[in-house]
Design an enzyme around this catalytic site. Structure first.
Site, PDB file in Angstrom:
ATOM      1  N   LYS A 110       0.842  -1.192   0.000  1.00  0.00           N
ATOM      2  CA  LYS A 110       0.000   0.000   0.000  1.00  0.00           C
ATOM      3  C   LYS A 110       0.878   1.244   0.000  1.00  0.00           C
ATOM      4  CE  LYS A 110      -4.132  -1.874   0.168  1.00  0.00           C
ATOM      5  NZ  LYS A 110      -5.202  -1.601  -0.808  1.00  0.00           N
ATOM      6  N   ASP A 141      -0.155  -0.504  -4.599  1.00  0.00           N
ATOM      7  CA  ASP A 141      -1.565  -0.145  -4.689  1.00  0.00           C
ATOM      8  C   ASP A 141      -1.767   1.215  -4.049  1.00  0.00           C
ATOM      9  OD1 ASP A 141      -4.301   0.010  -4.813  1.00  0.00           O
ATOM     10  OD2 ASP A 141      -4.683  -1.613  -3.396  1.00  0.00           O
ATOM     11  N   GLU A 167      -1.269  -0.535  -9.106  1.00  0.00           N
ATOM     12  CA  GLU A 167      -2.720  -0.678  -9.039  1.00  0.00           C
ATOM     13  C   GLU A 167      -3.393   0.649  -8.713  1.00  0.00           C
ATOM     14  OE1 GLU A 167      -5.931  -3.075  -6.221  1.00  0.00           O
ATOM     15  OE2 GLU A 167      -4.032  -4.037  -6.752  1.00  0.00           O
ATOM     16  N   ASP A 193      -8.645  -1.188 -10.317  1.00  0.00           N
ATOM     17  CA  ASP A 193      -9.480  -1.777  -9.270  1.00  0.00           C
ATOM     18  C   ASP A 193     -10.742  -0.946  -9.084  1.00  0.00           C
ATOM     19  OD1 ASP A 193     -10.665  -2.835  -7.015  1.00  0.00           O
ATOM     20  OD2 ASP A 193      -9.042  -2.361  -5.654  1.00  0.00           O
ATOM     21  N   LYS A 217     -13.115  -8.176  -7.697  1.00  0.00           N
ATOM     22  CA  LYS A 217     -13.528  -8.629  -6.378  1.00  0.00           C
ATOM     23  C   LYS A 217     -14.970  -9.101  -6.491  1.00  0.00           C
ATOM     24  CE  LYS A 217     -10.362  -5.410  -4.141  1.00  0.00           C
ATOM     25  NZ  LYS A 217     -10.176  -4.234  -3.281  1.00  0.00           N
TER      26      LYS A 217
END
Length: 332
Positions: A110, A141, A167, A193, A217
């Site tokens: 992250k 991400d 991402e 995403d 997801k």
């Protein structure tokens, strides 16, 4: 094939709300709340993040019903390789985080955390590279946390660590497309995403040539079948990820990953290791970097031990009722 919507009374009959502590603060929370349901096909999970409105959360309920009340697509594999997930921790904390993900060869790190600087991201990613060694794979991400110029600068600063992909560096599809052109010479792919799971048209990012990879997801996309359809229509490689689910919800993500015809990337389904407690004594966690494809059944003693306080249980049951009404009205 779409699941018939069970009555609200049927859903409430087995509903259990849990509050699970995390090892490390993640997405701004220290405790993950989830509502679990026992359907004819097994246990399932309804756990949209608390800040999501009912319209967005209703898709999560559709996914929960589909997974608990309908047979899932046939699996093409028995195990799914997964990545370690490294929150926006200090560089010194990285070894302890990586150690929780047994045998994982890939780490998602992250970055772009509010209140932190690019130097913090560089130090964290450097520490991850040190832990994984030169053969390990690192993906970052940003959760749409950078504007275009910030993303350009950050990707160039982090490129030395041999990134597998970046991402959702920016929020808009237009920014992703522009960034993709700017960093083409670096050979670092862009994965989408939020531009998939939070978009009215989840295929727009693929049609716009703004991403090389889709992160999908199951829960926010409305279930395994709908996610499979999106991947098939997009024509891009996919990474299946979770939304900080319990092991019950991770079973849904594993069903999606197992059903994909091709799966070239390690998936973000190892996030049970971020939880200090789970709902099953045999949680869905990585062993030698992979998780066996199966459903998880919660243990009664853990449901009792980590039951949410009465006011939070009432909040979730009220939310369940509102999302059930929205789902019924939509005809999904």
């Amino acid at each position: 094939m779409r699941a018939l919507i069970p009555s609200l009374e049927e859903l409430r009959e087995t509903a259990r709300v849990v509050a699970l502590p995390l090892h490390t603060r993640f997405r701004g929370i220290d405790v993950r709340e989830a509502l679990l349901l026992d359907g004819p096909e097994g246990w399932t999970e309804f756990s949209p993040f608390v800040e999501y409105d009912d319209a967005e959360a209703a898709a999560w309920l559709a996914a929960a019903i589909d997974f608990g009340w309908m047979p899932q697509p046939a699996a093409a594999r028995t195990h799914v390789r997964v990545n370690a997930t490294v929150p926006a921790v200090s560089a010194a904390s990285v070894p302890g985080v990586i150690a929780r993900f047994h045998g994982c060869r890939t780490a998602k790190v992250k970055v772009a955390q509010s209140g932190q600087e690019l130097a913090d991201d560089v130090a964290r990613v450097r520490a991850v590279r040190r832990e994984l060694g030169p053969a390990g794979r690192i993906r970052i991400d940003a959760n749409a946390g950078w504007n275009l110029d910030e993303a350009d600068r950050a990707v160039h600063a982090l490129a030395e660590f041999d990134l597998e992909y970046v991402e959702q560096p920016c929020a808009s599809v237009a920014e992703l497309a522009e960034l993709r052109e700017r960093i083409a010479h670096l050979g670092i792919p862009i994965a989408a995403d939020e531009s998939v799971r939070k978009a009215e048209d989840p295929l727009h990012v693929a049609r716009s040539g703004a991403a090389d990879i889709l992160v999908v997801k199951a829960a926010p996309l409305g279930g395994v079948r709908r996610a499979l359809d999106i991947v098939a229509r997009a024509g891009l490689p996919a990474v299946v990820s979770s939304a900080l689910d319990t092991s019950v919800g991770l079973g849904m993500g594993l069903a999606l990953a197992a059903a994909l015809p091709e799966l070239d990337y390690d998936c973000g389904l190892g996030t049970s290791s971020l939880l200090a407690q789970d709902v099953a004594h045999d949680p869905l966690r990585a062993v030698d970097g992979a998780i066996a494809v199966r459903r998880s059944t919660p243990d009664t003693d853990l449901l009792d031990a980590f039951a949410a306080p009465a006011d939070r249980t009432a909040w979730w049951l009220e939310r369940l009722g509102r999302c059930h009404a929205a789902l019924a009205a939509s005809g999904r």
